[in-house]
Write a protein that holds these residues in place. Sequence first.
Motif, PDB file in Angstrom:
ATOM      1  N   ARG A 134       0.828  -1.215   0.000  1.00 24.88           N
ATOM      2  CA  ARG A 134       0.000   0.000   0.000  1.00 24.88           C
ATOM      3  C   ARG A 134       0.862   1.264   0.000  1.00 24.88           C
ATOM      4  N   ASN A 135       1.917   1.260   0.790  1.00 30.45           N
ATOM      5  CA  ASN A 135       2.784   2.444   0.881  1.00 30.45           C
ATOM      6  C   ASN A 135       3.479   2.761  -0.439  1.00 30.45           C
ATOM      7  N   ALA A 136       3.695   1.737  -1.259  1.00 30.27           N
ATOM      8  CA  ALA A 136       4.388   1.955  -2.533  1.00 30.27           C
ATOM      9  C   ALA A 136       3.570   2.798  -3.498  1.00 30.27           C
ATOM     10  N   LEU A 137       2.276   2.939  -3.235  1.00 31.64           N
ATOM     11  CA  LEU A 137       1.383   3.661  -4.158  1.00 31.64           C
ATOM     12  C   LEU A 137       1.179   5.120  -3.792  1.00 31.64           C
ATOM     13  N   SER A 138       1.922   5.608  -2.800  1.00 28.65           N
ATOM     14  CA  SER A 138       1.681   6.972  -2.313  1.00 28.65           C
ATOM     15  C   SER A 138       1.865   8.032  -3.405  1.00 28.65           C
ATOM     16  N   PHE A 139       2.639   7.735  -4.413  1.00 28.35           N
ATOM     17  CA  PHE A 139       2.918   8.716  -5.473  1.00 28.35           C
ATOM     18  C   PHE A 139       1.769   8.858  -6.471  1.00 28.35           C
ATOM     19  N   LEU A 140       0.845   7.890  -6.496  1.00 25.08           N
ATOM     20  CA  LEU A 140      -0.208   7.885  -7.508  1.00 25.08           C
ATOM     21  C   LEU A 140      -1.313   8.885  -7.186  1.00 25.08           C
ATOM     22  N   PRO A 141      -1.820   9.601  -8.186  1.00 24.01           N
ATOM     23  CA  PRO A 141      -3.005  10.443  -7.971  1.00 24.01           C
ATOM     24  C   PRO A 141      -4.205   9.570  -7.606  1.00 24.01           C
ATOM     25  N   ASP A 142      -5.162  10.150  -6.899  1.00 22.09           N
ATOM     26  CA  ASP A 142      -6.329   9.392  -6.459  1.00 22.09           C
ATOM     27  C   ASP A 142      -7.202   9.014  -7.656  1.00 22.09           C
ATOM     28  N   SER A 143      -7.744   7.803  -7.631  1.00 24.62           N
ATOM     29  CA  SER A 143      -8.694   7.328  -8.642  1.00 24.62           C
ATOM     30  C   SER A 143      -9.323   6.051  -8.106  1.00 24.62           C
ATOM     31  N   ASP A 144     -10.382   5.585  -8.764  1.00 20.20           N
ATOM     32  CA  ASP A 144     -10.970   4.304  -8.375  1.00 20.20           C
ATOM     33  C   ASP A 144      -9.963   3.172  -8.538  1.00 20.20           C
ATOM     34  N   TYR A 145      -9.096   3.287  -9.549  1.00 23.38           N
ATOM     35  CA  TYR A 145      -8.124   2.226  -9.800  1.00 23.38           C
ATOM     36  C   TYR A 145      -7.063   2.179  -8.700  1.00 23.38           C
ATOM     37  N   LYS A 146      -6.636   3.350  -8.227  1.00 21.39           N
ATOM     38  CA  LYS A 146      -5.707   3.368  -7.094  1.00 21.39           C
ATOM     39  C   LYS A 146      -6.388   2.796  -5.857  1.00 21.39           C
ATOM     40  N   ARG A 147      -7.644   3.178  -5.623  1.00 21.43           N
ATOM     41  CA  ARG A 147      -8.344   2.658  -4.453  1.00 21.43           C
ATOM     42  C   ARG A 147      -8.504   1.144  -4.535  1.00 21.43           C
ATOM     43  N   ALA A 148      -8.707   0.640  -5.742  1.00 21.66           N
ATOM     44  CA  ALA A 148      -8.775  -0.815  -5.909  1.00 21.66           C
ATOM     45  C   ALA A 148      -7.442  -1.464  -5.557  1.00 21.66           C
ATOM     46  N   LEU A 149      -6.350  -0.861  -6.015  1.00 18.57           N
ATOM     47  CA  LEU A 149      -5.020  -1.391  -5.686  1.00 18.57           C
ATOM     48  C   LEU A 149      -4.768  -1.351  -4.184  1.00 18.57           C
ATOM     49  N   LEU A 150      -5.250  -0.306  -3.518  1.00 14.35           N
ATOM     50  CA  LEU A 150      -5.087  -0.212  -2.069  1.00 14.35           C
ATOM     51  C   LEU A 150      -5.916  -1.268  -1.340  1.00 14.35           C
ATOM     52  N   TRP A 151      -7.008  -1.698  -1.959  1.00 10.10           N
ATOM     53  CA  TRP A 151      -7.873  -2.717  -1.359  1.00 10.10           C
ATOM     54  C   TRP A 151      -7.319  -4.129  -1.525  1.00 10.10           C
ATOM     55  N   VAL A 152      -6.649  -4.403  -2.640  1.00  7.96           N
ATOM     56  CA  VAL A 152      -6.216  -5.768  -2.955  1.00  7.96           C
ATOM     57  C   VAL A 152      -5.384  -6.421  -1.834  1.00  7.96           C
ATOM     58  N   PRO A 153      -4.429  -5.725  -1.200  1.00 11.14           N
ATOM     59  CA  PRO A 153      -3.676  -6.380  -0.119  1.00 11.14           C
ATOM     60  C   PRO A 153      -4.572  -6.883   1.011  1.00 11.14           C
ATOM     61  N   ASP A 154      -5.641  -6.151   1.339  1.00 15.07           N
ATOM     62  CA  ASP A 154      -6.574  -6.622   2.365  1.00 15.07           C
ATOM     63  C   ASP A 154      -7.265  -7.907   1.915  1.00 15.07           C
ATOM     64  N   PHE A 155      -7.652  -7.944   0.656  1.00 14.55           N
ATOM     65  CA  PHE A 155      -8.282  -9.145   0.095  1.00 14.55           C
ATOM     66  C   PHE A 155      -7.329 -10.337   0.166  1.00 14.55           C
ATOM     67  N   VAL A 156      -6.075 -10.103  -0.174  1.00 17.13           N
ATOM     68  CA  VAL A 156      -5.079 -11.174  -0.202  1.00 17.13           C
ATOM     69  C   VAL A 156      -4.874 -11.799   1.174  1.00 17.13           C
ATOM     70  N   VAL A 157      -4.760 -10.965   2.205  1.00 18.78           N
ATOM     71  CA  VAL A 157      -4.460 -11.508   3.535  1.00 18.78           C
ATOM     72  C   VAL A 157      -5.696 -12.040   4.244  1.00 18.78           C
ATOM     73  N   ALA A 158      -6.893 -11.627   3.810  1.00 15.56           N
ATOM     74  CA  ALA A 158      -8.116 -12.063   4.488  1.00 15.56           C
ATOM     75  C   ALA A 158      -8.787 -13.245   3.810  1.00 15.56           C
ATOM     76  N   ARG A 159      -8.290 -13.676   2.645  1.00 10.42           N
ATOM     77  CA  ARG A 159      -8.990 -14.722   1.911  1.00 10.42           C
ATOM     78  C   ARG A 159      -8.896 -16.071   2.636  1.00 10.42           C
ATOM     79  N   ASP A 160      -9.810 -16.973   2.279  1.00  5.77           N
ATOM     80  CA  ASP A 160      -9.822 -18.282   2.930  1.00  5.77           C
ATOM     81  C   ASP A 160      -9.453 -19.423   1.989  1.00  5.77           C
ATOM     82  N   ARG A 161      -9.004 -19.061   0.752  1.00  5.81           N
ATOM     83  CA  ARG A 161      -8.555 -20.102  -0.179  1.00  5.81           C
ATOM     84  C   ARG A 161      -7.624 -19.502  -1.207  1.00  5.81           C
TER      85      ARG A 161
END
Length: 342
Positions: free
Chosen positions: A315-342
């Motif tokens: 998440r910290n690696a993306l600090s340089f990116l301007p805000d957008s839905d695509y950036k917000r999606a990228l910020l969400w993906v790490p949470d999905f990765v660590v919370a998944r059950d399969r």
Amino acid sequence: MSTLAIATAKEVFDLLHDDLRAIEREFGAYAVSSVAAITEISSYLREGGGKRLRPSLLLLSARAQNYSGHGMIRLGAVVEMVHTATLVHDDIIDAADTRRGRPSANTTWGNGKCVLAGDWLYMQAFRVALEERNFRILDLLIGLTQQMVEGELLQMEKLGFCIAESDYNTLIYRKTACLFEVSMRLGAVLAGIPKSHTNGHSSSATPSETEDHMGEYGRALGMAFQIVDDVLDLTASEEVLGKPVASDLREGKATLAVIHALEHGSEEDRQAIRTVLEDRDFHRVTHAQILGILKNHGSIEYAMNIALEYAETARNALSFLPDSDYKRALLWVPDFVVARDR
């Protein structure tokens, strides 16, 4: 762009729906050969589905940088072909019977045909990537393939042995995280940053710096993904995994939680783990006994905490990116990765 807060997998899928469908069509068109066995095996593997996480990362990387050309569809199919080729080769090497709850391709077509189909997919991926006429793209894909092959060979040399955490990190980078990294880097190469963005802002990073930032996101995300994958292999059910539980231990692979228990357990604990790694079965020491050892020493929690640290690095690696839905999606993906059950 809307100001939707990305919070669910469905929202990310909706954001990428048309692009992912285009990649699926492209993959299907590219995975056709004049040799029927190659087409059949490729089609079977493609229909096996999966999360399509790697092409999704490439799409998000490119679109977060205001790129919308056909190159991201073409290269999305390329990274999925490379990933599919690695899976079929992995199943042969591991003598796997199942993949995502279905019979693995090698159980139907045999090892020989599947090795060659995997090789064909690798070469087809490079052939398609060549259409971009970009040496940096080819350089990334060649380096990626070499890393993954070297990682597989290194892992084979370590089977049955207790390894250090540093060795484990090297293995999971080569086998998994490097493909996440390259997927993100390919999006940056296509975008050719810096450019002006639709919201009127532009990145202050140079093209090389941008590629490195996106690559760092992919590397850290891939490390988190594999650590969680290895934890789930130990703790999830066969129904959830779609394959036998504790496959890694059955194959003689020491993953992060196991390495932690080896370093912090009693001599009796260490001997029990070594027995399973050497026997590659649970006849003398049961899976439940190993889980008990891991829980006693907080080894599962240790591994998950490391995964969470990698997720935060991503998440910290993306600090340089301007805000957008695509950036917000990228910020969400790490949470999905660590919370998944399969």
